[in-house]
Design an enzyme around this catalytic site. Sequence first.
Site, short mmCIF file in Angstrom:
data_model
loop_
_atom_site.label_atom_id
_atom_site.label_comp_id
_atom_site.label_asym_id
_atom_site.label_seq_id
_atom_site.Cartn_x
_atom_site.Cartn_y
_atom_site.Cartn_z
N GLY A 6 88.19 17.80 -48.75
CA GLY A 6 88.40 19.24 -48.77
C GLY A 6 87.28 19.88 -49.57
N ASP A 64 79.14 20.38 -50.37
CA ASP A 64 80.08 20.62 -51.46
C ASP A 64 79.58 19.98 -52.76
OD1 ASP A 64 81.71 21.68 -49.43
OD2 ASP A 64 82.65 19.73 -49.10
#
Length: 309
Positions: free
Chosen positions: A34, A255
């Site tokens: 995520g 990320d």
Amino acid sequence: MVKIIAIGEPMVELNAFTQGRLRDVSYFEKHVAGAELNFCMASVRNGVPCSLIAKVGNDEFGYNIIEYARGKGIDVSMIKVDTEHPTAIFFIQRGFPIPMRSSSVYYRKGSAGSTISINDLDLEKIREADIVHTTGITMAISDSAREAALTAMKEAKMTSFDTNIRLNLWSPEKARYTLREAIKNVDILVTDPDDAQIIGGIKDPDEAFSFFSSLGVKTLVYKTGIEGTFVFHEGRKMLQRGFHVQVEDPTGAGDSLSGTFVSLLLKGKPVEYAISHAVASATLVVTVRGDNEIIPDEESAEKFLKEFK
């Protein structure tokens, strides 16, 4: 000590063990992932505490996420367990139809994470944080998640944001309208030419900085792949070149880059140091399956950079 709060949906990732079409894959590896969780992982690896505001289902995958994040040093006190909706999962298809590229197949509609709302925010803690981070993915998964993210950004002392446009979650038109509004509350923006084209119809790094700074962005991190990452910061423009490595799966690299850059900048490191470590981190991530297990700490990133220089 500086503190970061990230808002977004953690998921369980099922990464194809072999390359090719998912229909032909028989084995998958399970990972916890995520965008915002990956960001937090990079932050804590670089010595900056990070809390994740999120929701997971009352199921084995949900508890897997909480235990994994806690074990890696992420503050999970603001992750809530939803008894009515499941934890989201997604599959990674690797190397097809384009070698060294991956694609995500989501099963997250109606998930626990998509139900996050302003009622799940601790505004006092958000105001106390040094920076609040979220992404375009959180803006896309539901109206309530978008409202929660925008509210947190408006309440924060400082914000960082990764555009992270996923066209399997929303249309280019909706992404353009929503992100143009969201970026007005952003201090540090991470994006790339594909997303900049959708948002502002531009791809050139200098044009991108001109456009995004007109919306209020102070620092722009502009990823262009192996060609390098541009940083526009305090009147300066710099470029950190990429590194050639064997790509296993690029998922999560952006990320790790944003989490490393933001956390090191908050620690007071020079911007050149922060972006070189950020690119090193992203480079290591693409060499393995899984989004965050190999994110380096400062010492490991220094060893990487010394070897490649």
